[in-house]
Design a protein around this motif. Sequence first.
Motif, PDB file in Angstrom:
ATOM      1  N   ASN A 226       0.837  -1.192   0.000  1.00 39.36           N
ATOM      2  CA  ASN A 226       0.000   0.000   0.000  1.00 39.36           C
ATOM      3  C   ASN A 226       0.880   1.253   0.000  1.00 39.36           C
ATOM      4  O   ASN A 226       1.997   1.241   0.522  1.00 39.36           O
ATOM      5  CB  ASN A 226      -0.903  -0.007   1.238  1.00 39.36           C
ATOM      6  N   ASN A 227       0.393   2.315  -0.609  1.00 37.93           N
ATOM      7  CA  ASN A 227       1.115   3.585  -0.665  1.00 37.93           C
ATOM      8  C   ASN A 227       2.438   3.503  -1.414  1.00 37.93           C
ATOM      9  O   ASN A 227       3.351   4.305  -1.175  1.00 37.93           O
ATOM     10  CB  ASN A 227       1.353   4.149   0.741  1.00 37.93           C
ATOM     11  N   TYR A 228       2.552   2.555  -2.330  1.00 41.27           N
ATOM     12  CA  TYR A 228       3.807   2.407  -3.064  1.00 41.27           C
ATOM     13  C   TYR A 228       4.131   3.642  -3.900  1.00 41.27           C
ATOM     14  O   TYR A 228       5.311   3.952  -4.138  1.00 41.27           O
ATOM     15  CB  TYR A 228       3.762   1.157  -3.955  1.00 41.27           C
ATOM     16  N   LYS A 229       3.107   4.363  -4.335  1.00 45.83           N
ATOM     17  CA  LYS A 229       3.346   5.548  -5.167  1.00 45.83           C
ATOM     18  C   LYS A 229       4.030   6.680  -4.401  1.00 45.83           C
ATOM     19  O   LYS A 229       4.666   7.547  -5.001  1.00 45.83           O
ATOM     20  CB  LYS A 229       2.036   6.071  -5.758  1.00 45.83           C
ATOM     21  N   LEU A 230       3.884   6.670  -3.087  1.00 47.38           N
ATOM     22  CA  LEU A 230       4.437   7.760  -2.292  1.00 47.38           C
ATOM     23  C   LEU A 230       5.929   7.621  -2.058  1.00 47.38           C
ATOM     24  O   LEU A 230       6.588   8.579  -1.637  1.00 47.38           O
ATOM     25  CB  LEU A 230       3.722   7.827  -0.930  1.00 47.38           C
ATOM     26  N   ALA A 231       6.477   6.445  -2.296  1.00 48.04           N
ATOM     27  CA  ALA A 231       7.872   6.180  -1.965  1.00 48.04           C
ATOM     28  C   ALA A 231       8.801   6.568  -3.110  1.00 48.04           C
ATOM     29  O   ALA A 231       8.549   6.228  -4.271  1.00 48.04           O
ATOM     30  CB  ALA A 231       8.063   4.703  -1.622  1.00 48.04           C
ATOM     31  N   ASP A 232       9.877   7.276  -2.775  1.00 50.28           N
ATOM     32  CA  ASP A 232      10.937   7.537  -3.738  1.00 50.28           C
ATOM     33  C   ASP A 232      11.964   6.409  -3.735  1.00 50.28           C
ATOM     34  O   ASP A 232      12.691   6.222  -4.705  1.00 50.28           O
ATOM     35  CB  ASP A 232      11.644   8.855  -3.417  1.00 50.28           C
ATOM     36  N   ARG A 233      12.039   5.703  -2.619  1.00 51.44           N
ATOM     37  CA  ARG A 233      12.903   4.539  -2.474  1.00 51.44           C
ATOM     38  C   ARG A 233      12.102   3.457  -1.751  1.00 51.44           C
ATOM     39  O   ARG A 233      11.206   3.753  -0.965  1.00 51.44           O
ATOM     40  CB  ARG A 233      14.156   4.854  -1.652  1.00 51.44           C
ATOM     41  N   THR A 234      12.455   2.223  -2.003  1.00 50.72           N
ATOM     42  CA  THR A 234      11.791   1.124  -1.296  1.00 50.72           C
ATOM     43  C   THR A 234      11.905   1.325   0.210  1.00 50.72           C
ATOM     44  O   THR A 234      10.958   1.045   0.955  1.00 50.72           O
ATOM     45  CB  THR A 234      12.433  -0.222  -1.683  1.00 50.72           C
ATOM     46  N   GLN A 235      13.038   1.821   0.668  1.00 56.08           N
ATOM     47  CA  GLN A 235      13.276   1.991   2.095  1.00 56.08           C
ATOM     48  C   GLN A 235      12.350   3.018   2.740  1.00 56.08           C
ATOM     49  O   GLN A 235      12.256   3.075   3.968  1.00 56.08           O
ATOM     50  CB  GLN A 235      14.725   2.420   2.347  1.00 56.08           C
ATOM     51  N   ASP A 236      11.676   3.838   1.930  1.00 52.83           N
ATOM     52  CA  ASP A 236      10.766   4.847   2.474  1.00 52.83           C
ATOM     53  C   ASP A 236       9.447   4.247   2.956  1.00 52.83           C
ATOM     54  O   ASP A 236       8.690   4.908   3.689  1.00 52.83           O
ATOM     55  CB  ASP A 236      10.457   5.921   1.429  1.00 52.83           C
ATOM     56  N   ILE A 237       9.145   3.037   2.545  1.00 52.52           N
ATOM     57  CA  ILE A 237       7.897   2.399   2.941  1.00 52.52           C
ATOM     58  C   ILE A 237       7.910   2.117   4.444  1.00 52.52           C
ATOM     59  O   ILE A 237       8.852   1.543   4.977  1.00 52.52           O
ATOM     60  CB  ILE A 237       7.681   1.083   2.170  1.00 52.52           C
ATOM     61  N   ARG A 238       6.870   2.534   5.140  1.00 51.56           N
ATOM     62  CA  ARG A 238       6.729   2.274   6.571  1.00 51.56           C
ATOM     63  C   ARG A 238       5.856   1.056   6.799  1.00 51.56           C
ATOM     64  O   ARG A 238       4.942   0.771   6.045  1.00 51.56           O
ATOM     65  CB  ARG A 238       6.088   3.468   7.279  1.00 51.56           C
ATOM     66  N   PHE A 239       6.123   0.346   7.879  1.00 48.22           N
ATOM     67  CA  PHE A 239       5.317  -0.834   8.189  1.00 48.22           C
ATOM     68  C   PHE A 239       3.860  -0.464   8.457  1.00 48.22           C
ATOM     69  O   PHE A 239       2.942  -1.180   8.065  1.00 48.22           O
ATOM     70  CB  PHE A 239       5.876  -1.560   9.408  1.00 48.22           C
ATOM     71  N   ASN A 240       3.642   0.642   9.149  1.00 49.25           N
ATOM     72  CA  ASN A 240       2.289   0.948   9.621  1.00 49.25           C
ATOM     73  C   ASN A 240       1.372   1.501   8.541  1.00 49.25           C
ATOM     74  O   ASN A 240       0.196   1.730   8.802  1.00 49.25           O
ATOM     75  CB  ASN A 240       2.347   1.905  10.816  1.00 49.25           C
TER      76      ASN A 240
END
Length: 349
Positions: A226-240
């Motif tokens: 979810n919210n993959y479009k908001l990430a500039d890097r994979t590492q930006d994805i938060r668990f919550n």
Amino acid sequence: MPYHIKHITLIAVVGIMLCLVMAACSDSNAEDAISMDDVRVAFTLAVADVRTTRAANEGWDDYDHPLPGIEKENMINPDDLYIAICDNGGNIIGNVETIKVVPTSDPSGNKYAITGVWKNAKDNIAKAKKIMIVANCNVSKHSTISLSDLTYNLDTGTREYIPMWGVASLPALTLGTQTDMTEPIYLLRAMAKVRVGMRSDMPSYGYSIGSMHINNYNTKGYCLPNNYKLADRTQDIRFNNSLHVFDSREASIDLVEERATYITEYDNTSSGATPATITINLNRNGKHEGTYTLYFRNYDTAGEPTGTPYDIQRNHFYTFMVYKEGGKLIVNLHVRRWNKREYDEEIIM
């Protein structure tokens, strides 16, 4: 003669680092020449030693506890590799086509050169801000389905490749010249890993696990978080805010002692959710000793479940270790992010 590769094996665990470069240039070889309106994509997949970090946090920008990966967890099907160029909002503005996977002459035998072409890039090159990879998800550039709706079936026992996704920022691209990209891409697996075993001394007391199964699991999962479009890097994805559950609940799926089972994400925490648990039948000296329930919850120092359930989330490894002590079953649960591997050298194409 073209090379034939059944699969690419990457000895990695949480993230697979792909060092990429973007290139657009003319070539004297007619087969390799591209239009000056196109951009060539070239990158190398390589295996190297692991470097671990100590801190655990709330996202995939740091990892704890190195764990060895097995071949199944790290394979990418070269015939099922989708590479997209995206704008700042994560919208696809171009597809990388004519993807080739060729083993290099590196003596280690564990490096592969991958190339592809972003055709007719001229009109959109100024908008190119991200590069995104979707692997093992049976996606086609001609598909009309939104990537956010892309799903996979669990296919227990028959699935050869684990679906993966990753994204990284792009530097400014220039047609007709080579642009080196130093930002790596980490790929997240779209599945979770579960393993249950007994403490090593338990068989000496006559204990063995007769049968086990997970109660409540989903038969389908989403390939992208979810919210993959908001990430500039994979590492930006938060668990919550990344849990992306496809509601396809079934009653149970078998587990085998000390063998990893791969499952889709599952919602244990929403209002009205039916939490997943694990049923374990314990034997002693060949006879049924008791039936016990394991929970996806924290366990205290006495081995008792405490607190509220937590979700089963992609790219996490849930390890239960059980033993009998004082007449009761004690449970230790470790939840880890599959660790990453980093490359020793900078790769420039």
